[in-house]
Structures are given as C-alpha cells and as structure tokens.
Design a protein around this motif. Structure first.
Motif, PDB file in Angstrom:
ATOM      1  N   VAL A  53       0.833  -1.200   0.000  1.00 39.50           N
ATOM      2  CA  VAL A  53       0.000   0.000   0.000  1.00 39.50           C
ATOM      3  C   VAL A  53       0.873   1.257   0.000  1.00 39.50           C
ATOM      4  O   VAL A  53       0.614   2.213  -0.741  1.00 39.50           O
ATOM      5  CB  VAL A  53      -0.955  -0.016   1.216  1.00 39.50           C
ATOM      6  N   LEU A  54       1.917   1.232   0.793  1.00 40.18           N
ATOM      7  CA  LEU A  54       2.795   2.410   0.857  1.00 40.18           C
ATOM      8  C   LEU A  54       3.478   2.664  -0.487  1.00 40.18           C
ATOM      9  O   LEU A  54       3.542   3.801  -0.968  1.00 40.18           O
ATOM     10  CB  LEU A  54       3.850   2.222   1.947  1.00 40.18           C
ATOM     11  N   ARG A  55       3.959   1.604  -1.120  1.00 47.16           N
ATOM     12  CA  ARG A  55       4.620   1.780  -2.422  1.00 47.16           C
ATOM     13  C   ARG A  55       3.635   2.275  -3.474  1.00 47.16           C
ATOM     14  O   ARG A  55       3.965   3.103  -4.311  1.00 47.16           O
ATOM     15  CB  ARG A  55       5.245   0.458  -2.882  1.00 47.16           C
ATOM     16  N   THR A  56       2.439   1.726  -3.418  1.00 48.77           N
ATOM     17  CA  THR A  56       1.426   2.176  -4.387  1.00 48.77           C
ATOM     18  C   THR A  56       1.166   3.670  -4.206  1.00 48.77           C
ATOM     19  O   THR A  56       1.120   4.429  -5.182  1.00 48.77           O
ATOM     20  CB  THR A  56       0.111   1.389  -4.184  1.00 48.77           C
ATOM     21  N   ALA A  57       1.018   4.073  -2.957  1.00 50.90           N
ATOM     22  CA  ALA A  57       0.764   5.495  -2.697  1.00 50.90           C
ATOM     23  C   ALA A  57       1.972   6.331  -3.093  1.00 50.90           C
ATOM     24  O   ALA A  57       1.833   7.381  -3.731  1.00 50.90           O
ATOM     25  CB  ALA A  57       0.428   5.707  -1.217  1.00 50.90           C
ATOM     26  N   TYR A  58       3.137   5.865  -2.754  1.00 51.51           N
ATOM     27  CA  TYR A  58       4.346   6.626  -3.089  1.00 51.51           C
ATOM     28  C   TYR A  58       4.499   6.751  -4.611  1.00 51.51           C
ATOM     29  O   TYR A  58       4.877   7.806  -5.132  1.00 51.51           O
ATOM     30  CB  TYR A  58       5.585   5.951  -2.495  1.00 51.51           C
ATOM     31  N   GLY A  59       4.185   5.656  -5.296  1.00 51.60           N
ATOM     32  CA  GLY A  59       4.294   5.678  -6.756  1.00 51.60           C
ATOM     33  C   GLY A  59       3.386   6.716  -7.383  1.00 51.60           C
ATOM     34  O   GLY A  59       3.635   7.198  -8.482  1.00 51.60           O
ATOM     35  N   MET A  60       2.325   7.076  -6.674  1.00 51.37           N
ATOM     36  CA  MET A  60       1.385   8.054  -7.223  1.00 51.37           C
ATOM     37  C   MET A  60       1.675   9.469  -6.720  1.00 51.37           C
ATOM     38  O   MET A  60       1.706  10.411  -7.498  1.00 51.37           O
ATOM     39  CB  MET A  60      -0.065   7.688  -6.846  1.00 51.37           C
ATOM     40  N   VAL A  61       1.852   9.610  -5.402  1.00 48.05           N
ATOM     41  CA  VAL A  61       1.933  10.972  -4.857  1.00 48.05           C
ATOM     42  C   VAL A  61       3.355  11.505  -4.755  1.00 48.05           C
ATOM     43  O   VAL A  61       3.561  12.692  -4.511  1.00 48.05           O
ATOM     44  CB  VAL A  61       1.256  11.088  -3.463  1.00 48.05           C
ATOM     45  N   LYS A  62       4.338  10.626  -4.916  1.00 46.09           N
ATOM     46  CA  LYS A  62       5.736  11.044  -5.022  1.00 46.09           C
ATOM     47  C   LYS A  62       6.249  11.723  -3.757  1.00 46.09           C
ATOM     48  O   LYS A  62       7.084  12.593  -3.818  1.00 46.09           O
ATOM     49  CB  LYS A  62       5.927  11.979  -6.231  1.00 46.09           C
ATOM     50  N   ASN A  63       5.724  11.350  -2.643  1.00 41.36           N
ATOM     51  CA  ASN A  63       6.124  11.998  -1.394  1.00 41.36           C
ATOM     52  C   ASN A  63       5.886  11.003  -0.260  1.00 41.36           C
ATOM     53  O   ASN A  63       4.773  10.528  -0.069  1.00 41.36           O
ATOM     54  CB  ASN A  63       5.271  13.263  -1.197  1.00 41.36           C
ATOM     55  N   GLN A  64       6.945  10.683   0.472  1.00 37.01           N
ATOM     56  CA  GLN A  64       6.836   9.626   1.470  1.00 37.01           C
ATOM     57  C   GLN A  64       5.858   9.983   2.588  1.00 37.01           C
ATOM     58  O   GLN A  64       5.087   9.141   3.031  1.00 37.01           O
ATOM     59  CB  GLN A  64       8.206   9.324   2.076  1.00 37.01           C
ATOM     60  N   GLN A  65       5.886  11.214   3.024  1.00 36.47           N
ATOM     61  CA  GLN A  65       4.991  11.604   4.121  1.00 36.47           C
ATOM     62  C   GLN A  65       3.532  11.481   3.696  1.00 36.47           C
ATOM     63  O   GLN A  65       2.700  10.935   4.423  1.00 36.47           O
ATOM     64  CB  GLN A  65       5.295  13.040   4.562  1.00 36.47           C
ATOM     65  N   THR A  85      -6.207   2.567  -2.435  1.00 40.16           N
ATOM     66  CA  THR A  85      -5.040   3.450  -2.381  1.00 40.16           C
ATOM     67  C   THR A  85      -5.023   4.390  -3.579  1.00 40.16           C
ATOM     68  O   THR A  85      -4.781   5.600  -3.430  1.00 40.16           O
ATOM     69  CB  THR A  85      -3.746   2.613  -2.347  1.00 40.16           C
ATOM     70  N   LEU A  86      -5.298   3.850  -4.747  1.00 44.83           N
ATOM     71  CA  LEU A  86      -5.312   4.704  -5.946  1.00 44.83           C
ATOM     72  C   LEU A  86      -6.411   5.761  -5.836  1.00 44.83           C
ATOM     73  O   LEU A  86      -6.213   6.921  -6.209  1.00 44.83           O
ATOM     74  CB  LEU A  86      -5.514   3.847  -7.200  1.00 44.83           C
ATOM     75  N   ASN A  87      -7.570   5.366  -5.317  1.00 44.17           N
ATOM     76  CA  ASN A  87      -8.654   6.337  -5.170  1.00 44.17           C
ATOM     77  C   ASN A  87      -8.296   7.419  -4.160  1.00 44.17           C
ATOM     78  O   ASN A  87      -8.602   8.597  -4.350  1.00 44.17           O
ATOM     79  CB  ASN A  87      -9.946   5.637  -4.745  1.00 44.17           C
ATOM     80  N   ARG A  88      -7.652   6.981  -3.075  1.00 48.34           N
ATOM     81  CA  ARG A  88      -7.202   7.965  -2.089  1.00 48.34           C
ATOM     82  C   ARG A  88      -6.219   8.949  -2.726  1.00 48.34           C
ATOM     83  O   ARG A  88      -6.246  10.151  -2.445  1.00 48.34           O
ATOM     84  CB  ARG A  88      -6.498   7.270  -0.928  1.00 48.34           C
ATOM     85  N   CYS A  89      -5.357   8.427  -3.555  1.00 51.05           N
ATOM     86  CA  CYS A  89      -4.364   9.289  -4.202  1.00 51.05           C
ATOM     87  C   CYS A  89      -5.057  10.279  -5.135  1.00 51.05           C
ATOM     88  O   CYS A  89      -4.670  11.444  -5.221  1.00 51.05           O
ATOM     89  CB  CYS A  89      -3.353   8.453  -4.981  1.00 51.05           C
ATOM     90  N   LYS A  90      -6.098   9.800  -5.823  1.00 51.73           N
ATOM     91  CA  LYS A  90      -6.820  10.713  -6.708  1.00 51.73           C
ATOM     92  C   LYS A  90      -7.491  11.824  -5.907  1.00 51.73           C
ATOM     93  O   LYS A  90      -7.490  12.986  -6.305  1.00 51.73           O
ATOM     94  CB  LYS A  90      -7.859   9.940  -7.526  1.00 51.73           C
ATOM     95  N   SER A  91      -8.062  11.451  -4.766  1.00 48.43           N
ATOM     96  CA  SER A  91      -8.657  12.474  -3.902  1.00 48.43           C
ATOM     97  C   SER A  91      -7.593  13.459  -3.449  1.00 48.43           C
ATOM     98  O   SER A  91      -7.827  14.660  -3.365  1.00 48.43           O
ATOM     99  CB  SER A  91      -9.303  11.824  -2.674  1.00 48.43           C
ATOM    100  N   HIS A  92      -6.445  12.906  -3.161  1.00 47.31           N
ATOM    101  CA  HIS A  92      -5.325  13.747  -2.727  1.00 47.31           C
ATOM    102  C   HIS A  92      -4.992  14.782  -3.809  1.00 47.31           C
ATOM    103  O   HIS A  92      -4.795  15.956  -3.518  1.00 47.31           O
ATOM    104  CB  HIS A  92      -4.127  12.845  -2.466  1.00 47.31           C
ATOM    105  N   PHE A  93      -4.992  14.349  -5.059  1.00 46.74           N
ATOM    106  CA  PHE A  93      -4.657  15.278  -6.130  1.00 46.74           C
ATOM    107  C   PHE A  93      -5.751  16.296  -6.377  1.00 46.74           C
ATOM    108  O   PHE A  93      -5.520  17.338  -6.965  1.00 46.74           O
ATOM    109  CB  PHE A  93      -4.375  14.507  -7.431  1.00 46.74           C
TER     110      PHE A  93
END
Lengths: 483, 160
Positions: B22-34, B68-76
């Motif tokens: 999950v962390l790698r998937t998120a990192y791969g999308m948002v490009k920021n570890q935090q 995770t991908l959906n969360r990342c999209k919300s993040h963007f």
C-alpha cells in the motif's frame, strides 16, 4: 542495468518505517475501540430514511468543522506539527461535540443521514479481480412521502431586481456546471418535488444563529466571542425577519482571534483575519493537515465518498454517500446543505470558508416543482422587459444589454438563500450568455487591476437569473414590510 | 508470511503484510513519502471501518490497491496539493543517482500512465488484471502502458 530494473530497485527501497507501522496499529486499535463504544451506545432518535439512519444536522456540522483547525495553526509552526498529528485523534472530540449539539437538531426534520459502511470506490467502479466483488454500495432511498397535504404558501421575490444574480466569466461550458447534479437536465429528469423550509425570526433566530456559532467553537476547541445583534435599520424591508445574521470571533486560549465568524440562516462563514505565511514548508504542513482532516471527515461518517470540485480560487466538497447513485433529490440536498467551500490564496492557504448546514428550521413541506418549460417561459418574460424596467439601466452598464431565452447556456435547481426571504426554497437558476463585448469589457477592467491578466477571445460571460421553482398556486408575492 | 498470503487478513494483519504494497502504491502516485504514509494509514483505517467482504486474498489485495489509488486521486483533487509542492523526498530515500533519474522520469508521467506502469512493472500485474483493478478496458491499459513506456524511453534515452 536496464531502466525498468532501476525502477524496481528504487521502489524496493520504499518501505514502511517501524514507527509508521506502530502508529497505524495504534490508530487501528483506537478506531476499533471507538467503534465498539459507538455500537454499545444507545441509538439516537432519528428521522427515517427508510433503511438508513439519520445523522443530526449538528453532527455533520461539527464533524465538518474539523477541517478548519489547520488554518488557525498556521502562524505557529510547532503547534501545527503537533496538531497535525493530533487531527486524527480529534474524532472523540468531534463526536462529543456532535452529541452535545445533537438535541438541538433532533426535533427538526432533516434530510441528513449517516450511511452504512461502504467500500472506498468511486462512482460506478467495481473490482472483478478473481471474481471478487467489493462490499455493495449502501442502498439509497429518499425520505418518506410527506407531500399532498395542504401546503402553506411560500414567498419569493419575483421582481426583476431580485431575480438577477451575479455575472461570471468562463471559457468552457463545463466550468459553469459547478457539479450541481441538476445541471442542464431535461425536464423529465429533474426532481418533481423538493422540501421548503421557513426562516427563523427575532429571538428565535438569534438563538439559532448563536447556537450554530457555539457549535463551531466547541468543535474547534475555541472560545466564542459573539457580537450583540445590531438594531434593525429603519428602512430594512423585512424587519419581521431581523436580525438577518450574527457576527463574532473565535478566540484561542491566548485571546487571539483565530477566525472571524458570521452565522447566516444555514451557513457559517469563516474569515481568517491573518493571511498565512508564504513559507513553502508551512504550505506543505497546511496541505497535509487539511488533507488528513478531510480524510477524517469522510471516514468518521463512514461515507468516504465526499465529492470535490476545485478551480484556481478554491474548492468545495460535499457528501455523496451513494457514490453518485443516490436519487437526484437526495443528491441535490447533499450538494446544497452538506457542503463546505474553501477559498484559497495565492499560496494555497485557506482564508475564507463557508460551511452549509442542513436547515434546522421548521420544514414548510415538500412542494411540487414548477415544470422547466414554465420556468423558461417566465425567464423569457423577464428578459423581454423593457430596459427601463430593469433595475440597473445606467448607460454603459452591462445590465442594460438585450438578452433573450436563446442566450440561455445552462440551468440548474438551487436553494435560494436570501436574508430578506422568509423561506428557503428551490429556484431555477438560468445562466444567460452576455454578448461577447461584455466579456471583453470585463476582461479589460480586470486587466487594469492585474497586469498579468491577458485578454482572451475565448472568454465568455454569463449572468444568473432566478425563477422560483415553486408553482404559482403555492406562492404569494413578497411584500416589503414597514417598521 | 506464506500462511498470511493464503488467507483473508484482519486490518491489523494487513498492516504488516500489505503495508509495503500500500505504501509503495501510494508513493508511486503521490511522489512523497509523508503523504504516502498518511494515505496508507487511511486506507487501513478505512478497511477497518467499512469492513468490506472479501472473497479471497487476491480480492483483498486488489481492493487495497484500488482504495489506495482512489485515495491518491482524492489527494490530487485537493487544491493544497495542486498548488503547493510537496517537500523534496528524494533526499529522504537513499536512491542511487541512476535510480533517481529513472524515478524522476516516472514521477513526471501523467497519473494515468504512472499507475499502469507501476502496477505492471512493480506489482507484476498483467494488463487484463490491471484493467479489472482500474475498471477500464484492457485496450485502454495496453495503450496507456505503451504511451507511458514511450514517454519514458524518450526521457531516459533508452528502453524501458
């Protein structure tokens, strides 16, 4: 080494830290404990939405307000760091605030509801890997029919002056829809009926507006310093509805003003008195804190289905618990009354927020809606009024241009909120395109104020016109009242 | 770990077993570890609170990736994210200079290409499986994969 191997070796280095895992497990334990406590707690009396339970208005308001602490923490970086980490732990505080506020809203009919836990999937999505299916979307239903009884008459300003709204520039038509679920729907797809609420007045209104502000203060852990309501101006057209708003400030422990606050009917308006630092690390902190708060906002309500809309000047989010599959009436009520809008500054800081609350006043009833064609015919009559009868006929004014129904580029149903109106009722908002010269003129004026603005040929301008969606047989002309 | 891979996990077990995924998937999308850690945490909290029904471990894994991908999209979608740059995380992760070049190239891909590149090359999913996870047609995945690869090849001046 090949590029894709380098990509893999780099991604292999992304691993969760032990601290992250510990922290996550701790939060899971805390969340599990809260869930157990909630399931053990006696259920509150709610208005039925068939299979759903109802979330009191105040609960949604208090929960929504957790998005706000991020900005008041901005000038104090150390506190911001601590608070950011603590935001996820604010759930009990929010829940408590919501529960404290709940009795005030319980007696009022409210379209708010909580939803059953559902998967975090976007509208229309499903996963079919290994023949698996995510948990089904929560079943959606609107409240029971309460229409067809004798409905009291409602009032709406029908004269030209009150029917003309603001103007705005746009480049593409989609920029105008604002994600309103009724945008440009054909007549047969629009809602057939919608609720209308009455406004409070006098002491009752003061109590309501003040309680809204107090809830905000409680939710944010701040102190409310409410201003005394001003005396009604002698020429105020609706003294029976006075006061129309209350103002105040939210103070921190040191007595500093964190937010200037205004309570108006079903809205709370927050203004940041101090602009936020442009320091990039601060911006990053703000962003992360708000994002966490928004995430918390969703999961607390178990919806995880907030819908967002954003542009260069800010963003809005509102509930979409049915993942886009709710009945249109429900979607419109969520869009109208369970939303928050945030205006942002040049560096992404929040400096103005509006929280729309569910109407807590008495519901007048559920009214049938005027057909779209009738509303269009009324608009055509309004547009055909001689220029002299328009409210703003100054030479050169953009109000003085000639328009017709053919210039309509879009319509939607919205709730008309006017402090002079005794009712909160649905209206058709028609967006009428102004001649291109008007857009050019507006651009030129803006360019004078901001040299970075360039004149563009593809910019258009629309003006809003409001036509009551309540049929004439249920309406009375709105008359000014004298003191 | 093999025993965990063969069963549907509780959220607590999933943190240990799927945390990296999950962390790698998120990192791969948002490009920021935090940000990635925040998102990953919320995914597991969401799993606890929504308690979805999984039919098999693979379904659970796909659900976590999808969430995770959906969360990342919300993040963007957040204006804060789009209008402010995240802290430079490349210093926090010990990439080699060569890895940094490749990571930068991938990070600069549009999200739709980045997610299929990630799912294909890092998670090892076939295009049909990616299509199922993303709920798009397989042809769409194929074309996005090809376009993403082409962009990377142009950027990196070499095959990907």
């Amino acid at each position: 080494m090949k590029n894709q191997d380098l990509y893999k070796s780099a991604m292999d280095k992304i691993t969760p830290s032990p601290e992250w895992e510990t922290d996550t497990l701790k939060k899971l334990a805390q969340a599990r404990k809260e869930m157990e406590q909630q399931s053990a707690a006696p259920k509150k009396k709610t208005v039925s939405f068939k299979k759903r339970t109802v979330l009191p208005l105040a609960a949604a308001a208090a929960v929504a307000l957790i998005a706000i602490p991020s900005a008041h923490l901005l000038p104090r970086t150390e506190q911001a760091l601590d608070a950011e980490a603590a935001i996820a732990e604010e759930a009990p505080l929010m829940s408590a605030a919501a529960q404290n506020a709940a009795p005030a809203a319980e007696g009022a009919p409210s379209p708010l509801r909580s939803v059953q836990p559902g998967p975090e999937l976007e509208a229309g999505e499903s996963i079919s890997v290994a023949a698996g299916h995510p948990a089904p979307c929560p079943e959606t239903a609107v409240e029971a029919d309460e229409f067809k009884t004798t409905l009291p008459k409602v009032a709406f300003y029908q004269d030209a002056e009150r029917s003309v709204g603001s103007e705005r520039l746009y480049s593409q038509l989609w920029e105008l829809d604002n994600l309103n679920p009724t945008w440009n729907l054909p007549a047969d797809q629009l809602p057939k009926e919608l609720p209308v609420w009455s406004s409070h007045a006098g002491q009752e209104r003061i109590s309501l507006l003040k309680s809204q502000m107090q809830r905000a203060a409680d939710a944010l852990g701040l102190t409310l310093a409410a201003d005394e309501p001003e005396n009604c101006p002698a020429d105020y057209p609706r003294p029976d509805l006075w006061p129309n708003r209350l103002t105040g400030r939210l103070l921190d422990a040191e007595g500093n003003t964190v937010w200037q606050l205004e309570s108006v009917q079903n809205k709370l308006i927050f203004d940041a008195p101090h602009k936020i630092s442009k320091d990039s690390s601060d911006s990053s902190l703000i962003r992360r804190a708000v994002y966490r708060a928004l995430g918390c906002f969703g999961t607390l309500l178990n919806t995880d289905t907030l819908t967002y809309s954003s542009d260069a000047n800010g963003f809005a989010f509102w509930f979409d618990p049915g993942l886009g599959n709710d009945p249109l009436q429900t979607k419109l009520l969520d869009f109208s009354f369970r939303r928050m809008e945030v205006a942002v500054g040049e560096t992404g800081e929040a400096n103005h927020m509006v929280l729309s609350l569910d109407p807590s006043s008495a519901k007048r009833g559920v009214y049938p809606l005027k057909p779209l064609d009738e509303a269009k015919a009324e608009l055509a009559e309004l547009l055909a009024l001689p220029q002299a009868e328009h409210p703003d006929t100054d030479a050169g004014s953009q109000r003085s241009v000639s328009l017709s129904a053919e210039d309509v580029v879009g319509w939607r149903i919205e709730y008309f909120e006017n402090t002079l109106s005794p009712d909160l009722l649905p209206v058709y908002e028609f967006l009428v395109k102004l001649p291109d010269e008007a857009a050019q003129k507006e651009q030129q004026q803006r360019a004078q104020n901001d040299s970075d603005d360039l004149l563009r040929d593809d910019i258009h301008m629309v003006r809003s016109y409001f036509i009551s969606a309540i049929p004439d047989e249920y309406s009375v002309p709105l008359q000014p009242q004298s003191n | 770990m093999d025993a965990l891979a063969a069963k549907i996990l509780t959220p607590e077990e999933a943190v240990s077993f799927y945390g990296t995924l999950v962390l790698r998937t998120a990192y791969g999308m948002v490009k920021n570890q935090q940000d990635a850690e925040d998102i990953a945490q919320e995914v597991f909290l969401n799993m606890l609170k929504t308690d979805p029904v999984f039919e098999c471990p693979e379904h659970q894994k796909a659900w976590l990736i999808r969430c995770t991908l959906n969360r990342c999209k919300s993040h963007f979608r957040s204006v804060w994210q789009s209008r402010t740059d995240g802290l430079d995380e490349t210093l926090a992760v010990p990439f080699t200079p060569e890895e940094n070049v490749v990571m930068d190239a991938v990070k600069n891909l549009p999200l739709k290409y980045r997610q299929v590149i990630y799912l294909h090359y890092i998670q090892g999913y076939a295009t049909a499986e990616i299509a199922s996870i993303l709920n798009v047609k397989q042809n769409t995945v194929l074309s996005q994969l090809a376009r993403g690869r082409k962009i990377l090849e142009n950027t990196l001046k070499g095959a990907f």
